[in-house]
Design a protein around this motif. Structure first.
Motif, PDB file in Angstrom:
ATOM      1  N   SER A  24      33.433  48.183  41.814  1.00 51.20           N
ATOM      2  CA  SER A  24      34.940  48.136  41.726  1.00 51.20           C
ATOM      3  C   SER A  24      35.397  46.946  41.352  1.00 51.20           C
ATOM      4  O   SER A  24      36.094  46.823  40.599  1.00 51.20           O
ATOM      5  CB  SER A  24      35.567  48.795  43.047  1.00 51.20           C
ATOM      6  N   LEU A  25      34.946  45.824  42.316  1.00 55.42           N
ATOM      7  CA  LEU A  25      35.575  44.438  42.120  1.00 55.42           C
ATOM      8  C   LEU A  25      35.053  43.869  40.484  1.00 55.42           C
ATOM      9  O   LEU A  25      35.863  43.360  39.714  1.00 55.42           O
ATOM     10  CB  LEU A  25      35.069  43.621  42.627  1.00 55.42           C
ATOM     11  N   VAL A  26      33.826  44.256  40.080  1.00 60.37           N
ATOM     12  CA  VAL A  26      33.228  43.850  38.859  1.00 60.37           C
ATOM     13  C   VAL A  26      34.082  44.538  37.656  1.00 60.37           C
ATOM     14  O   VAL A  26      34.400  43.659  36.764  1.00 60.37           O
ATOM     15  CB  VAL A  26      31.762  44.241  38.711  1.00 60.37           C
ATOM     16  N   ALA A  27      34.308  45.800  37.723  1.00 61.59           N
ATOM     17  CA  ALA A  27      35.031  46.474  36.864  1.00 61.59           C
ATOM     18  C   ALA A  27      36.605  46.003  36.704  1.00 61.59           C
ATOM     19  O   ALA A  27      37.015  46.017  35.755  1.00 61.59           O
ATOM     20  CB  ALA A  27      35.145  47.982  37.087  1.00 61.59           C
ATOM     21  N   GLY A  28      37.229  46.052  38.038  1.00 63.28           N
ATOM     22  CA  GLY A  28      38.435  45.252  37.898  1.00 63.28           C
ATOM     23  C   GLY A  28      38.387  43.820  37.074  1.00 63.28           C
ATOM     24  O   GLY A  28      39.413  43.547  36.530  1.00 63.28           O
ATOM     25  N   VAL A  29      37.574  42.936  37.468  1.00 66.88           N
ATOM     26  CA  VAL A  29      37.786  41.501  36.779  1.00 66.88           C
ATOM     27  C   VAL A  29      37.412  41.985  35.485  1.00 66.88           C
ATOM     28  O   VAL A  29      38.096  41.281  34.503  1.00 66.88           O
ATOM     29  CB  VAL A  29      36.815  40.828  37.470  1.00 66.88           C
ATOM     30  N   ALA A  30      36.730  42.748  34.964  1.00 60.82           N
ATOM     31  CA  ALA A  30      36.203  43.115  33.392  1.00 60.82           C
ATOM     32  C   ALA A  30      37.470  43.816  32.970  1.00 60.82           C
ATOM     33  O   ALA A  30      37.973  43.142  31.885  1.00 60.82           O
ATOM     34  CB  ALA A  30      35.210  44.205  33.232  1.00 60.82           C
ATOM     35  N   SER A  31      38.411  44.452  33.656  1.00 62.35           N
ATOM     36  CA  SER A  31      39.724  45.033  33.093  1.00 62.35           C
ATOM     37  C   SER A  31      40.469  43.652  32.825  1.00 62.35           C
ATOM     38  O   SER A  31      41.386  43.761  31.956  1.00 62.35           O
ATOM     39  CB  SER A  31      40.161  45.930  33.984  1.00 62.35           C
ATOM     40  N   ILE A  32      40.605  42.802  33.698  1.00 64.12           N
ATOM     41  CA  ILE A  32      41.615  41.743  33.605  1.00 64.12           C
ATOM     42  C   ILE A  32      41.202  40.839  32.216  1.00 64.12           C
ATOM     43  O   ILE A  32      41.855  40.320  31.652  1.00 64.12           O
ATOM     44  CB  ILE A  32      41.724  40.768  34.709  1.00 64.12           C
ATOM     45  N   VAL A  34      39.353  41.867  29.805  1.00 62.32           N
ATOM     46  CA  VAL A  34      39.647  42.908  28.636  1.00 62.32           C
ATOM     47  C   VAL A  34      41.209  42.822  28.218  1.00 62.32           C
ATOM     48  O   VAL A  34      41.831  42.389  27.106  1.00 62.32           O
ATOM     49  CB  VAL A  34      39.169  44.260  28.659  1.00 62.32           C
ATOM     50  N   SER A  35      42.156  42.514  29.196  1.00 65.20           N
ATOM     51  CA  SER A  35      43.692  42.659  29.132  1.00 65.20           C
ATOM     52  C   SER A  35      43.956  41.219  28.425  1.00 65.20           C
ATOM     53  O   SER A  35      44.943  41.273  27.391  1.00 65.20           O
ATOM     54  CB  SER A  35      44.251  42.652  30.426  1.00 65.20           C
ATOM     55  N   THR A  64      38.291  51.027  31.958  1.00 68.22           N
ATOM     56  CA  THR A  64      37.733  49.867  33.094  1.00 68.22           C
ATOM     57  C   THR A  64      38.654  49.784  34.181  1.00 68.22           C
ATOM     58  O   THR A  64      38.252  49.866  35.522  1.00 68.22           O
ATOM     59  CB  THR A  64      37.256  48.775  32.685  1.00 68.22           C
ATOM     60  N   GLY A  65      39.981  49.599  34.118  1.00 67.40           N
ATOM     61  CA  GLY A  65      40.724  49.609  35.006  1.00 67.40           C
ATOM     62  C   GLY A  65      40.797  50.895  35.949  1.00 67.40           C
ATOM     63  O   GLY A  65      40.930  50.812  37.165  1.00 67.40           O
ATOM     64  N   ALA A  66      40.883  51.990  35.312  1.00 70.07           N
ATOM     65  CA  ALA A  66      40.946  53.330  35.916  1.00 70.07           C
ATOM     66  C   ALA A  66      39.397  53.438  36.858  1.00 70.07           C
ATOM     67  O   ALA A  66      39.575  53.923  37.915  1.00 70.07           O
ATOM     68  CB  ALA A  66      41.215  54.559  35.116  1.00 70.07           C
ATOM     69  N   CYS A 102      42.700  44.549  41.290  1.00 75.59           N
ATOM     70  CA  CYS A 102      42.412  43.811  40.019  1.00 75.59           C
ATOM     71  C   CYS A 102      42.230  45.210  38.883  1.00 75.59           C
ATOM     72  O   CYS A 102      42.699  44.667  37.592  1.00 75.59           O
ATOM     73  CB  CYS A 102      40.983  43.064  40.083  1.00 75.59           C
ATOM     74  N   GLY A 103      41.771  46.149  39.301  1.00 80.11           N
ATOM     75  CA  GLY A 103      41.708  47.308  38.118  1.00 80.11           C
ATOM     76  C   GLY A 103      43.191  47.726  37.830  1.00 80.11           C
ATOM     77  O   GLY A 103      43.589  47.961  36.587  1.00 80.11           O
ATOM     78  N   GLY A 104      44.140  47.657  38.710  1.00 79.88           N
ATOM     79  CA  GLY A 104      45.429  48.148  38.483  1.00 79.88           C
ATOM     80  C   GLY A 104      46.270  47.101  37.504  1.00 79.88           C
ATOM     81  O   GLY A 104      46.939  47.358  36.788  1.00 79.88           O
ATOM     82  N   VAL A 105      45.858  45.867  38.213  1.00 74.22           N
ATOM     83  CA  VAL A 105      46.630  44.608  37.163  1.00 74.22           C
ATOM     84  C   VAL A 105      46.156  44.668  35.956  1.00 74.22           C
ATOM     85  O   VAL A 105      46.565  44.359  34.965  1.00 74.22           O
ATOM     86  CB  VAL A 105      46.535  43.323  37.849  1.00 74.22           C
TER      87      VAL A 105
END
Length: 123
Positions: A24-32, A34-35, A64-66, A102-105
């Motif tokens: 979850s943390l890795v995907a959240g950081v990846a989402s940020i 990509v943003s 990735t955020g979801a 991190c995923g939500g942001v």
């Protein structure tokens, strides 16, 4: 137990960090990350192709955020679940919460980057 012919042994199993929380943390950081890419593509490209590129990466950022949010919620559920003494205990509540946030942001910033790119392109 003293005074009885039976002996009870409980082996202590060390707690394990939840893989879902780490994912979850890795995907959240990846989402940020990509943003940030979507924002840069949206701002830097003043022509139509920049908006298309930002739109393509927006799908990746939102997915990735979801995924980070869903994995973080499953990790919290896994960590909260009570276990009997010989079973494995999971830790990583902070990692799961950080992944959810991190995923939500990342998902929100991705959508804002796309909106900014469309605003720059069409206005």
């Amino acid at each position: 137990m003293p005074g009885t012919p039976f002996g009870v042994v409980h082996l202590d199993v060390a707690p394990v960090t939840s893989g879902l929380a780490i994912g979850s943390l890795v995907a959240g950081v990846a989402s940020i990350l990509v943003s940030m890419l979507v924002g840069c593509l949206g701002i830097a490209a003043g022509e139509l192709s920049g908006a298309w590129a930002a739109g393509a990466f927006t799908a990746l950022g939102v997915l990735t955020g979801a995924g980070a949010i869903v994995a973080g919620l499953f990790a919290l559920r896994q960590i909260r679940r009570p276990s009997t003494p010989p079973a494995v205990r999971f830790t990583g509540r902070g990692l799961a919460i950080a992944g959810i946030s991190c995923g939500g942001v990342g998902a929100v910033c991705t959508l804002l980057g796309l909106a900014l790119g469309l605003l720059v392109t069409y206005v």
